[in-house]
Design an enzyme around this catalytic site. Structure first.
Site, PDB file in Angstrom:
ATOM      1  N   HIS A  36      -3.445   2.250   1.294  1.00 39.44           N
ATOM      2  CA  HIS A  36      -4.581   2.233   0.377  1.00 39.44           C
ATOM      3  C   HIS A  36      -5.617   3.262   0.847  1.00 39.44           C
ATOM      4  O   HIS A  36      -5.515   3.801   1.942  1.00 39.44           O
ATOM      5  CB  HIS A  36      -5.297   0.882   0.417  1.00 39.44           C
ATOM      6  CG  HIS A  36      -4.463  -0.311   0.135  1.00 39.44           C
ATOM      7  ND1 HIS A  36      -4.437  -0.919  -1.088  1.00 39.44           N
ATOM      8  CD2 HIS A  36      -3.641  -1.051   0.928  1.00 39.44           C
ATOM      9  CE1 HIS A  36      -3.644  -1.984  -1.054  1.00 39.44           C
ATOM     10  NE2 HIS A  36      -3.147  -2.078   0.176  1.00 39.44           N
ATOM     11  N   GLU A 118      -5.685   0.235   4.995  1.00 37.45           N
ATOM     12  CA  GLU A 118      -6.700   0.988   4.269  1.00 37.45           C
ATOM     13  C   GLU A 118      -7.094   2.205   5.103  1.00 37.45           C
ATOM     14  O   GLU A 118      -7.440   2.069   6.284  1.00 37.45           O
ATOM     15  CB  GLU A 118      -7.959   0.149   4.031  1.00 37.45           C
ATOM     16  CG  GLU A 118      -7.771  -1.014   3.094  1.00 37.45           C
ATOM     17  CD  GLU A 118      -7.946  -0.655   1.624  1.00 37.45           C
ATOM     18  OE1 GLU A 118      -8.168   0.535   1.307  1.00 37.45           O
ATOM     19  OE2 GLU A 118      -7.861  -1.587   0.797  1.00 37.45           O
ATOM     20  N   HIS A 157      -0.671   1.987  -2.937  1.00 40.12           N
ATOM     21  CA  HIS A 157      -1.149   0.941  -3.842  1.00 40.12           C
ATOM     22  C   HIS A 157      -0.807   1.318  -5.286  1.00 40.12           C
ATOM     23  O   HIS A 157      -0.476   0.462  -6.104  1.00 40.12           O
ATOM     24  CB  HIS A 157      -2.652   0.772  -3.651  1.00 40.12           C
ATOM     25  CG  HIS A 157      -3.191  -0.528  -4.141  1.00 40.12           C
ATOM     26  ND1 HIS A 157      -4.535  -0.796  -4.133  1.00 40.12           N
ATOM     27  CD2 HIS A 157      -2.596  -1.640  -4.653  1.00 40.12           C
ATOM     28  CE1 HIS A 157      -4.744  -2.012  -4.613  1.00 40.12           C
ATOM     29  NE2 HIS A 157      -3.582  -2.544  -4.941  1.00 40.12           N
ATOM     30  N   ASP A 167      -4.754   4.770  -5.575  1.00 42.46           N
ATOM     31  CA  ASP A 167      -4.783   5.116  -4.152  1.00 42.46           C
ATOM     32  C   ASP A 167      -3.402   5.004  -3.499  1.00 42.46           C
ATOM     33  O   ASP A 167      -2.578   4.228  -3.966  1.00 42.46           O
ATOM     34  CB  ASP A 167      -5.815   4.251  -3.415  1.00 42.46           C
ATOM     35  CG  ASP A 167      -5.622   2.755  -3.534  1.00 42.46           C
ATOM     36  OD1 ASP A 167      -5.374   2.265  -4.649  1.00 42.46           O
ATOM     37  OD2 ASP A 167      -5.737   2.062  -2.512  1.00 42.46           O
TER      38      ASP A 167
END
Length: 182
Positions: A36, A118, A157, A167
């Site tokens: 992500h 992330e 994602h 993303d």
């Protein structure tokens, strides 16, 4: 590579436990890695807001763009900042709330069987070499610990929620990353 402790925590990572997780239906089914990106406010790096979001401490009045985050309960297993610093919010043994409505390989609810990372970034801003270096080291560790996470089972994602997510975006160099994994 990094050591993954039996408790599901990455040794030597900064640990900030998030309340936004629950038990996986079957931890032995971990077989997907989801990449992500996040920045708060969008396109701004280095602030405390991502950590605050993942720990339900974000003051949604701190920036106009945060208004739609009010009451949102999300998390990821790991966050890699622009300098390559790694923060873990949820044990890999547990289900972080990163994928939302999602589907991979005919199976829904990707949070049940995935690990979410992330990267501090945005769809259109190149990621740093430090981020790639740490992402590669973490990925190799995860693949060693969870052998069902093959390179073919590492996705963005955007791949598991294509109608609502973009993303990690065009700025993420999938060719470099996957070639470096071998």
């Amino acid at each position: 590579m990094y050591l993954i402790e039996p408790s599901g925590w990455l040794a030597n990572a900064n640990k900030i436990p998030s309340p936004n997780f629950n038990q996986r239906p079957d931890p032995s089914e971990i077989s997907l890695l989801v990449i992500h990106n996040i920045s708060l406010p969008a396109g701004n790096f280095g602030g405390p807001y991502v950590q605050q979001l993942f720990t339900n401490c974000l003051d949604c009045s701190a920036h106009p763009s945060f208004a739609d985050l009010q009451g949102l309960t999300v998390s990821a297993h790991l966050f890699i900042d622009r300098l390559g610093g790694i923060t873990q919010f949820v044990s890999f043994n547990d289900r972080a709330w990163h994928a939302g409505v999602s589907q991979f390989d005919g199976r829904e609810n990707c949070n049940d069987f995935s690990i979410g990372i992330e990267l501090e970034g945005s769809d259109d801003c190149a990621y740093s070499e430090a981020q790639y270096r740490e992402l590669l080291a973490v990925t190799e560790s995860l693949q060693s610990y969870y052998p069902a996470i093959t390179t073919a089972r590492i996705v963005g994602h955007c791949d598991i929620a294509p109608d609502r997510k973009t993303d990690p975006g065009a700025a993420f160099d999938w060719t470099y990353y996957k070639n470096a994994l071998g």
